[in-house]
Design a protein around this motif. Structure first.
Motif, PDB file in Angstrom:
ATOM      1  N   ARG A 120     -10.132  13.585  -0.840  1.00 43.81           N
ATOM      2  CA  ARG A 120      -9.337  13.380   0.379  1.00 43.81           C
ATOM      3  C   ARG A 120     -10.185  12.507   1.299  1.00 43.81           C
ATOM      4  O   ARG A 120     -11.258  12.920   1.754  1.00 43.81           O
ATOM      5  CB  ARG A 120      -9.012  14.716   1.034  1.00 43.81           C
ATOM      6  N   ILE A 121      -9.704  11.296   1.556  1.00 44.07           N
ATOM      7  CA  ILE A 121     -10.522  10.288   2.223  1.00 44.07           C
ATOM      8  C   ILE A 121      -9.849   9.799   3.507  1.00 44.07           C
ATOM      9  O   ILE A 121      -8.667   9.419   3.494  1.00 44.07           O
ATOM     10  CB  ILE A 121     -10.788   9.090   1.294  1.00 44.07           C
ATOM     11  N   LEU A 122     -10.594   9.806   4.605  1.00 36.73           N
ATOM     12  CA  LEU A 122     -10.133   9.286   5.894  1.00 36.73           C
ATOM     13  C   LEU A 122     -10.669   7.883   6.087  1.00 36.73           C
ATOM     14  O   LEU A 122     -11.867   7.638   5.924  1.00 36.73           O
ATOM     15  CB  LEU A 122     -10.623  10.191   7.023  1.00 36.73           C
ATOM     16  N   VAL A 123      -9.777   6.943   6.450  1.00 36.50           N
ATOM     17  CA  VAL A 123     -10.171   5.573   6.768  1.00 36.50           C
ATOM     18  C   VAL A 123      -9.758   5.291   8.204  1.00 36.50           C
ATOM     19  O   VAL A 123      -8.562   5.150   8.494  1.00 36.50           O
ATOM     20  CB  VAL A 123      -9.523   4.545   5.821  1.00 36.50           C
ATOM     21  N   THR A 124     -10.720   5.233   9.131  1.00 35.64           N
ATOM     22  CA  THR A 124     -10.373   4.878  10.503  1.00 35.64           C
ATOM     23  C   THR A 124     -10.284   3.352  10.600  1.00 35.64           C
ATOM     24  O   THR A 124     -11.044   2.635   9.958  1.00 35.64           O
ATOM     25  CB  THR A 124     -11.404   5.405  11.520  1.00 35.64           C
ATOM     26  N   GLY A 125      -9.325   2.872  11.390  1.00 33.75           N
ATOM     27  CA  GLY A 125      -9.059   1.438  11.390  1.00 33.75           C
ATOM     28  C   GLY A 125      -8.409   1.016  10.086  1.00 33.75           C
ATOM     29  O   GLY A 125      -8.511  -0.142   9.666  1.00 33.75           O
ATOM     30  N   GLY A 126      -7.691   1.938   9.452  1.00 30.86           N
ATOM     31  CA  GLY A 126      -7.174   1.702   8.107  1.00 30.86           C
ATOM     32  C   GLY A 126      -6.022   0.727   8.018  1.00 30.86           C
ATOM     33  O   GLY A 126      -5.669   0.299   6.914  1.00 30.86           O
ATOM     34  N   ALA A 127      -5.418   0.360   9.147  1.00 32.22           N
ATOM     35  CA  ALA A 127      -4.328  -0.624   9.119  1.00 32.22           C
ATOM     36  C   ALA A 127      -4.819  -2.009   9.512  1.00 32.22           C
ATOM     37  O   ALA A 127      -4.011  -2.924   9.660  1.00 32.22           O
ATOM     38  CB  ALA A 127      -3.197  -0.185  10.053  1.00 32.22           C
ATOM     39  N   GLY A 128      -6.105  -2.154   9.687  1.00 31.31           N
ATOM     40  CA  GLY A 128      -6.676  -3.446  10.034  1.00 31.31           C
ATOM     41  C   GLY A 128      -6.883  -4.323   8.814  1.00 31.31           C
ATOM     42  O   GLY A 128      -6.502  -3.972   7.690  1.00 31.31           O
ATOM     43  N   PHE A 129      -7.511  -5.457   9.039  1.00 33.39           N
ATOM     44  CA  PHE A 129      -7.775  -6.426   7.969  1.00 33.39           C
ATOM     45  C   PHE A 129      -8.552  -5.785   6.821  1.00 33.39           C
ATOM     46  O   PHE A 129      -8.072  -5.695   5.682  1.00 33.39           O
ATOM     47  CB  PHE A 129      -8.517  -7.616   8.572  1.00 33.39           C
TER      48      PHE A 129
END
Length: 337
Positions: free
Chosen positions: A4-13
């Protein structure tokens, strides 16, 4: 093994490309973004995937989740965006790091920090190894980003030493590719848009300052290799392409690839703009077995195709800023305001 992985800024480039890779690997991915500089269109194709979840949230505020890994990519990363609200930029770097490190500590999660080559400032060592401490102006117009990222690195290593948080820190050099925001003010996006429109291509200074350009696919490979590296490899590690080009060479290549009639025009160099930037990737080769494989011409061809396909009316142009002003022009603008 599924994580289970969190990506902050995940909708960015960069974040959206990372989410693509993690979802394809079968992980349960949480994309967290406040959409200040990112686009929902970057991750629209993932919204129907059963192992992808989108959360609108600002990392300057705490969030409580249960995750195995965190990629902390949230931060405005181009001068026109980070200088628009420099105080908020510093908050994102510092408070965002504190909140994500606190989450990692509570969950026992491995956490990755997207730092930047800007921590080296205007370097007097070339190329820049990770051991170089930098030549940075702490009170300049770019300092909100440069010093914010330096402070975040400090926090990551203090959490590692004091709380045994499992960290990874990468220093990103200039990266380009599809999903760059067309109005982010970076040199690749600026030049491509100007060339496609047949406008003059704006070079700052004499155009002989150098940059190293890494294609996004190569960069994401580096991210994944660092996250999978042994725990005795926290970084910081440079990830970038050591191929060095002048800004003028970049402009001329983009004119060639687009078949544009654009002409080169010259403007004063912005304050604190580095004159040289090239990564020493010895550590990445030795520790990760990583090096870039995409040549600039090939990567630019793909990026130009992406920009040519965009409906620019769907993107917000930047608000007023002085990010590309010279020191003298910036002083005049402050006097007039």
């Amino acid at each position: 093994m599924m994580k289970r992985i969190l990506v902050t800024g995940g909708a960015g480039f960069l974040g959206s490309h990372l989410c693509d890779r993690l979802v394809a690997q079968g992980h349960d991915v949480i994309c967290l973004d406040n959409f200040f500089t990112s686009q929902k269109s970057n991750i629209k194709h993932l919204l129907t995937e059963p192992n992808f979840e989108l959360v609108r949230h600002d990392v300057t505020h705490p969030i409580w989740l249960e995750v195995d890994e965190i990629y902390n990519l949230a931060c405005p990363a181009s001068p026109v965006h980070y200088q628009y609200n420099p105080i908020k930029t510093m908050k994102v770097s510092v408070m965002g790091a504190i909140n994500m490190l606190g989450l990692a500590k509570r969950c026992g999660a491995k956490i990755f920090q997207a730092s930047t080559s800007e921590v080296y400032g205007d370097p007097d060592i070339h190329p820049q190894p990770e051991s170089y401490r930098g030549n940075v102006n702490p009170i300049g117009v770019r300092s909100c980003y440069d010093e914010g990222k330096r402070a975040a690195e400090t926090l990551f290593f203090d959490y590692w030493r004091s709380n045994n948080v499992n960290i990874r820190v990468v220093r990103i050099f200039n990266t380009y590719g599809p999903r760059m925001h067309p109005y982010d003010g970076r040199v690749v996006s600026n030049f491509i848009l100007q060339a496609i429109k047949g406008e003059d291509i704006t070079l700052y200074g004499d155009g002989l300052q150098t940059r190293s350009f890494c294609y996004v696919d190569d960069l994401i490979n580096g991210f994944l290799k660092l996250m999978a590296a042994p725990d005795d490899c926290p970084g910081p590690i440079n990830i970038g392409n050591p191929g060095e080009f002048t800004i003028k060479q970049l402009a001329e290549l983009i004119i060639e690839l687009t078949g544009s009639s654009s002409k080169l025009v010259y403007m004063p160099l912005p304050q604190d703009d580095p004159t040289q930037r090239k990564p020493d990737i010895t550590l990445a080769k030795e520790k990760l077995g990583w090096q870039p494989t995409v040549e600039l011409r090939d990567g630019l061809t793909k990026t130009i195709e992406y920009f040519a396909s965009l409906d620019l009316s769907k993107y917000r142009k930047p608000t007023g800023h002085t990010a590309h002003c010279s020191t003298e022009t910036d002083e005049k603008m402050r006097t007039l305001s």
